[in-house]
Design a protein around this motif. Structure first.
Motif, PDB file in Angstrom:
ATOM      1  N   PRO A   1      -0.789   9.884   0.819  1.00  0.00           N
ATOM      2  CA  PRO A   1       0.141   8.769   1.027  1.00  0.00           C
ATOM      3  C   PRO A   1      -0.243   7.940   2.253  1.00  0.00           C
ATOM      4  O   PRO A   1      -0.752   8.468   3.256  1.00  0.00           O
ATOM      5  N   ARG A   2       0.015   6.637   2.165  1.00  0.00           N
ATOM      6  CA  ARG A   2      -0.230   5.757   3.298  1.00  0.00           C
ATOM      7  C   ARG A   2       0.553   4.457   3.095  1.00  0.00           C
ATOM      8  O   ARG A   2       0.658   3.966   1.977  1.00  0.00           O
ATOM      9  N   TRP A   3       1.114   3.919   4.194  1.00  0.00           N
ATOM     10  CA  TRP A   3       1.860   2.649   4.123  1.00  0.00           C
ATOM     11  C   TRP A   3       1.305   1.656   5.132  1.00  0.00           C
ATOM     12  O   TRP A   3       0.645   2.051   6.116  1.00  0.00           O
ATOM     13  N   ASP A   4       1.588   0.383   4.903  1.00  0.00           N
ATOM     14  CA  ASP A   4       1.074  -0.674   5.777  1.00  0.00           C
ATOM     15  C   ASP A   4       1.792  -0.726   7.114  1.00  0.00           C
ATOM     16  O   ASP A   4       1.269  -1.285   8.081  1.00  0.00           O
ATOM     17  N   ALA A   5       3.056  -0.209   7.176  1.00  0.00           N
ATOM     18  CA  ALA A   5       3.868  -0.298   8.386  1.00  0.00           C
ATOM     19  C   ALA A   5       4.645   0.989   8.545  1.00  0.00           C
ATOM     20  O   ALA A   5       4.735   1.793   7.606  1.00  0.00           O
ATOM     21  N   PRO A   6       5.220   1.236   9.727  1.00  0.00           N
ATOM     22  CA  PRO A   6       6.038   2.444   9.906  1.00  0.00           C
ATOM     23  C   PRO A   6       7.147   2.525   8.858  1.00  0.00           C
ATOM     24  O   PRO A   6       7.743   1.506   8.487  1.00  0.00           O
ATOM     25  N   ASN A   7       7.439   3.728   8.397  1.00  0.00           N
ATOM     26  CA  ASN A   7       8.410   3.924   7.327  1.00  0.00           C
ATOM     27  C   ASN A   7       9.503   4.893   7.778  1.00  0.00           C
ATOM     28  O   ASN A   7       9.351   5.610   8.768  1.00  0.00           O
ATOM     29  N   SER A   8      10.625   4.901   7.026  1.00  0.00           N
ATOM     30  CA  SER A   8      11.746   5.805   7.305  1.00  0.00           C
ATOM     31  C   SER A   8      12.480   6.051   6.000  1.00  0.00           C
ATOM     32  O   SER A   8      12.303   5.320   5.024  1.00  0.00           O
TER      33      SER A   8
ATOM     34  N   GLN B   1      10.721  -0.522   2.269  1.00  0.00           N
ATOM     35  CA  GLN B   1       9.300  -0.851   2.139  1.00  0.00           C
ATOM     36  C   GLN B   1       8.684  -0.082   0.976  1.00  0.00           C
ATOM     37  O   GLN B   1       8.862   1.115   0.839  1.00  0.00           O
ATOM     38  N   ALA B   2       7.968  -0.807   0.098  1.00  0.00           N
ATOM     39  CA  ALA B   2       7.242  -0.190  -1.024  1.00  0.00           C
ATOM     40  C   ALA B   2       8.172   0.668  -1.881  1.00  0.00           C
ATOM     41  O   ALA B   2       7.909   1.847  -2.129  1.00  0.00           O
ATOM     42  N   THR B   3       9.301   0.092  -2.318  1.00  0.00           N
ATOM     43  CA  THR B   3      10.256   0.822  -3.152  1.00  0.00           C
ATOM     44  C   THR B   3      10.446   0.096  -4.481  1.00  0.00           C
ATOM     45  O   THR B   3      10.075  -1.068  -4.645  1.00  0.00           O
ATOM     46  N   VAL B   4      11.058   0.797  -5.424  1.00  0.00           N
ATOM     47  CA  VAL B   4      11.311   0.262  -6.761  1.00  0.00           C
ATOM     48  C   VAL B   4      12.820   0.274  -6.995  1.00  0.00           C
ATOM     49  O   VAL B   4      13.489   1.274  -6.719  1.00  0.00           O
ATOM     50  N   GLY B   5      13.372  -0.852  -7.498  1.00  0.00           N
ATOM     51  CA  GLY B   5      14.802  -0.938  -7.756  1.00  0.00           C
ATOM     52  C   GLY B   5      15.221  -0.126  -8.967  1.00  0.00           C
ATOM     53  O   GLY B   5      14.396   0.293  -9.798  1.00  0.00           O
ATOM     54  N   ALA B   6      16.517   0.116  -9.062  1.00  0.00           N
ATOM     55  CA  ALA B   6      17.056   0.856 -10.207  1.00  0.00           C
ATOM     56  C   ALA B   6      16.774   0.099 -11.502  1.00  0.00           C
ATOM     57  O   ALA B   6      16.830  -1.139 -11.546  1.00  0.00           O
ATOM     58  N   ASN B   7      16.445   0.856 -12.548  1.00  0.00           N
ATOM     59  CA  ASN B   7      16.230   0.323 -13.902  1.00  0.00           C
ATOM     60  C   ASN B   7      15.060  -0.666 -13.950  1.00  0.00           C
ATOM     61  O   ASN B   7      15.060  -1.593 -14.763  1.00  0.00           O
ATOM     62  N   GLN B   8      14.050  -0.471 -13.089  1.00  0.00           N
ATOM     63  CA  GLN B   8      12.866  -1.317 -13.090  1.00  0.00           C
ATOM     64  C   GLN B   8      11.624  -0.468 -13.331  1.00  0.00           C
ATOM     65  O   GLN B   8      11.454   0.611 -12.742  1.00  0.00           O
ATOM     66  N   THR B   9      10.741  -0.978 -14.199  1.00  0.00           N
ATOM     67  CA  THR B   9       9.481  -0.293 -14.455  1.00  0.00           C
ATOM     68  C   THR B   9       8.528  -0.516 -13.284  1.00  0.00           C
ATOM     69  O   THR B   9       8.471  -1.618 -12.711  1.00  0.00           O
ATOM     70  N   ALA B  10       7.784   0.499 -12.899  1.00  0.00           N
ATOM     71  CA  ALA B  10       6.843   0.407 -11.776  1.00  0.00           C
ATOM     72  C   ALA B  10       5.402   0.426 -12.295  1.00  0.00           C
ATOM     73  O   ALA B  10       5.058   1.208 -13.196  1.00  0.00           O
TER      74      ALA B  10
ATOM     75  N   LEU C   1       0.837  -1.195   0.000  1.00  0.00           N
ATOM     76  CA  LEU C   1       0.000   0.000   0.000  1.00  0.00           C
ATOM     77  C   LEU C   1       0.876   1.251   0.000  1.00  0.00           C
ATOM     78  O   LEU C   1       1.793   1.372   0.810  1.00  0.00           O
ATOM     79  N   ILE C   2       0.595   2.189  -0.929  1.00  0.00           N
ATOM     80  CA  ILE C   2       1.343   3.446  -0.978  1.00  0.00           C
ATOM     81  C   ILE C   2       0.429   4.673  -0.874  1.00  0.00           C
ATOM     82  O   ILE C   2       0.906   5.790  -0.700  1.00  0.00           O
TER      83      ILE C   2
END
Length: 347
Positions: free
Chosen positions: A292-299, A304-313, A273-274
């Motif tokens: 914005p909203r996340w399932d767990a505490p973020n920093s 959590q809920a991130t996209v790697g380099a050179n990857q389509t989202a 969830l983002i």
């Protein structure tokens, strides 16, 4: 022929040098008992003789002061074929294992020419007021001349120079990996400034009205009403819901009976969830806002809920019914805007 002595004798011939160059008219013969000595004028030096057998190998032992120092070593058969130079007479003494053999002219002739010496130089700066030194180190034919010069007194400050490139600074690391828009950040581990992505958000990317799927009196839950494709980025990043909204209506007879909520998820309809939109449990048409909203505490450093380099989202927008009543989706004026937040510390 008159015989003057009729007996076997031992005859010794001895060459006599002639510094004047006159021919001998008499070659004297001296006879004592049964031994005779005949002196004959020396002739000129002849041609070199044939090559002899190879000499025994020597083990060179270095220098000694004199013969007494050599005899004091107490040499035996185990020390055979060792040789020393006696400094007092500049001669070579070879020990055969039984006796000494002296070579008195060993150092009186020039030897064969050795290989040329390759001399390289190294210069260093000493402390102010120190003495200049020069030392040759190494073994021929490869030696190094080390010269140290004393540092001079500090001069007056010169004129300000021209501004230099930041990449030439001593505390700036390798910038070959820097990308457009990158900034410099201090890395404690290497004590250098290195490039990192700018902390500003990337994007934005948006979809609106016609890219959402509406409907009336819907009961499906969850229901995907829109998708968004965000192209690959050269660095890891986190999708951030910047803003957006959509029209929703709950088909209820009383307030709070049932409501449709909006979930914005990453990668799949059931992915992380983002974002979220809180629906109203009321029969009237309402505009639900996205945030914005996340399932767990973020920093900042969380993955959590991130996209790697050179990857389509892929972003999914779904409606989830809370309760049992149907709902309607109105796409007029709908919109979703997504930004890309660079991951903290990524090059």
């Amino acid at each position: 022929m008159t015989i003057v002595y009729d007996s076997d004798i031992t005859l010794t011939l001895r060459g006599v040098s002639d510094p004047i160059g006159l021919p001998y008219t008499v070659n004297p013969l001296e006879l004592v008992d049964r031994e005779g000595l005949l002196e004959i004028r020396e002739g000129s030096i002849g041609d070199p003789g044939p090559q002899g057998d190879p000499a025994w190998p020597w083990q060179w032992m270095g220098d000694l002061a004199d013969l007494a120092a050599l005899q004091a070593l107490g040499l035996g058969e185990a020390h055979a074929r060792r040789a020393w130079r006696l400094l007092d007479e500049n001669s070579v003494i070879l020990w055969t294992g039984l006796e000494f053999v002296r070579f008195t002219v060993a150092f009186q002739h020039a030897g064969r020419q050795g290989p040329p010496n390759v001399l390289s130089g190294v210069a260093t700066i000493g402390t102010p007021g120190s003495t200049a030194t020069a030392v040759i180190t190494g073994t021929p034919p490869n030696q190094v001349l080390e010269v140290q010069f004393p540092r001079g007194a500090t001069g007056v400050a010169g004129d300000p120079g021209e501004p230099g490139a930041i990449s030439d600074a001593e505390d700036v690391g390798d910038l070959t990996a820097a990308r457009q828009g990158a900034v410099l950040a201090w890395h404690t581990a290497t004590s250098e400034w290195l490039p990192i992505p700018a902390p500003r958000l990337g994007g934005p990317w948006a979809i609106a009205g016609s890219q959402f799927t509406g409907g009336s009196n819907l009961s499906q839950s969850p229901k995907t009403i829109a998708t968004m494709t965000i192209p690959a980025q050269p660095i890891p990043w986190r999708p951030i819901v910047l803003s957006g909204s959509i029209g929703l209506q709950a088909h209820v007879s009383t307030v709070g009976e049932s409501r449709p909520d909006v979930e914005i998820r990453l990668g799949a309809a059931d992915g992380p969830l983002i974002g979220f939109g809180f629906g109203w449990a009321a029969a009237n048409h309402t505009q639900t806002q996205f945030f914005p909203r996340w399932d767990a505490p973020n920093s900042p450093a969380s993955t959590q809920a991130t996209v790697g380099a050179n990857q389509t989202a892929q972003i999914y927008v779904i409606v989830r019914r809370v309760g049992a009543k149907n709902y309607s989706v109105i796409t007029t004026g709908a919109q979703l805007i997504i930004g890309a937040q660079p991951m903290e510390g990524q090059p």
